[in-house]
Design a protein around this motif. Structure first.
Motif, short mmCIF file in Angstrom:
data_model
loop_
_atom_site.label_atom_id
_atom_site.label_comp_id
_atom_site.label_asym_id
_atom_site.label_seq_id
_atom_site.Cartn_x
_atom_site.Cartn_y
_atom_site.Cartn_z
N CYS A 1 8.60 -12.52 -3.35
CA CYS A 1 8.08 -12.06 -2.15
C CYS A 1 7.19 -13.08 -1.77
CB CYS A 1 7.53 -10.67 -2.18
SG CYS A 1 7.16 -10.22 -0.53
N VAL B 1 0.40 -7.49 0.83
CA VAL B 1 1.09 -8.11 0.01
C VAL B 1 0.25 -8.52 -1.26
CG1 VAL B 1 2.64 -10.05 -0.58
CG2 VAL B 1 3.01 -8.97 1.55
N TYR C 1 6.96 -2.86 0.11
CA TYR C 1 7.94 -3.78 0.35
C TYR C 1 8.75 -3.41 1.61
CZ TYR C 1 11.35 -7.13 -0.22
OH TYR C 1 12.11 -8.29 -0.42
#
Length: 306
Positions: free
Chosen positions: A176, A185, A194
């Motif tokens: 990611c 994040v 997510y």
């Protein structure tokens, strides 16, 4: 009358030696056969060519006019055949003047070219490398017709036909990617967090879903794709300036993170690793130039981990 279909072409080698030596014993030694065997060969030549060829005289074995007329043509034929069957000369990259066409994604270009291009420029200044984007379909016809020398990409995406040569170069996996300072994040990113994020999808074919969406669908989940683009570069520039995130191959993500304010986090999905492979046609397997280029690509890929 001699007929090419029944004529033993090996006799031409014996004829060439007999004309040079004008002596059956010496010609036999050069062919590593006995004198009697060479005498038999001479007899066969006389029958096939319907001419005595060599006649005993006080001065020794003397060629007939027919034999003399054949000396130069036979020598020329043997020389040409020898050139045809001789192994090709070793490939000389320093003096090569040609272009290679490679089909690959921008992912492979971004990873490979910074390692490959400088080395080729030094070792083979006359060699040109043309990268072409792979189409949504496997470019089999272009490979078979010699329009493409090599194909590079994820094996799972390319799914090459079994009759082609396919070699694994390295593997990669998805991470990611988000801007540095993103409020949600981090290394502990959960699947729920997510899914709730706005996503960028990189799709060179224009498809509205990708590998992440397939995995989520299998698990009864769905994400919001806020933006679909066709290039990794534009996606990374947008991610660096927004709260959108994207799933990205780790190797390329690390490249972009060197110049852009990006961070990498583990993807909370159980996606497989992806093998990047090099594919070529069996017709090119022993071609010296193609062999050299494949070796250069292997070396460039090996340098990725150093």
């Amino acid at each position: 009358m001699a007929d090419l279909r029944t004529f033993d072409l090996n006799l031409l080698i014996a004829f060439d030696l007999l004309m040079k030596e004008r002596n059956v014993s010496r010609a036999a030694e050069k062919m590593f056969i006995s004198q009697s065997a060479m005498s038999h060969v001479l007899q066969r030549l006389r029958q096939q060519l319907e001419d005595p060829l060599l006649v005993k005289t006080p001065a020794g074995m003397t060629p007939t006019p027919r034999a003399l007329s054949l000396v130069a043509p036979v020598a020329a034929v043997l020389k040409e055949v020898e050139g045809l069957i001789r192994a090709p000369a070793p490939f000389d990259p320093a003096n090569c003047r040609r272009a290679f066409n490679l089909a690959a994604t921008d992912y492979v270009e971004a990873l490979l070219l910074p390692k490959l291009a400088p080395h080729i420029a030094r070792q083979a200044p006359g060699v040109d490398i043309h990268f072409k984007r792979t189409s949504s379909r496997f470019p089999l016809n272009a490979l078979e017709q010699g329009e493409i020398d090599l194909i590079l990409g994820f094996e799972v995406m390319l799914n090459p036909p079994k009759h082609l040569h396919c070699e694994r170069l390295f593997d990669d996996y998805m991470v990611c990617v988000a801007r540095i300072g993103h409020p949600l994040v981090n290394a502990g990113l959960t699947l729920e967090d997510y899914i709730d994020l706005p996503h960028i999808l990189v799709s060179r074919t224009g498809a509205s879903t990708g590998q992440v969406d397939s995995w989520l669908a299998e698990h009864g989940r769905e994400r919001r794709v806020a933006l679909t683009v066709s290039h990794f570069l534009s996606a990374s520039l947008i991610v660096a300036q927004t709260d959108m995130v994207m799933a990205f191959p780790k190797r390329t993500a690390e490249q972009f993170a060197q110049t852009l304010p990006l961070q990498l986090a583990p993807l909370p999905l159980d996606l497989p690793h992806y093998d990047t492979v090099m594919i070529w046609h069996p017709l090119q397997d022993q071609d010296p130039a193609n062999c050299w280029l494949r070796a250069e690509i292997r070396a460039a890929c090996a340098a990725l981990d150093h």
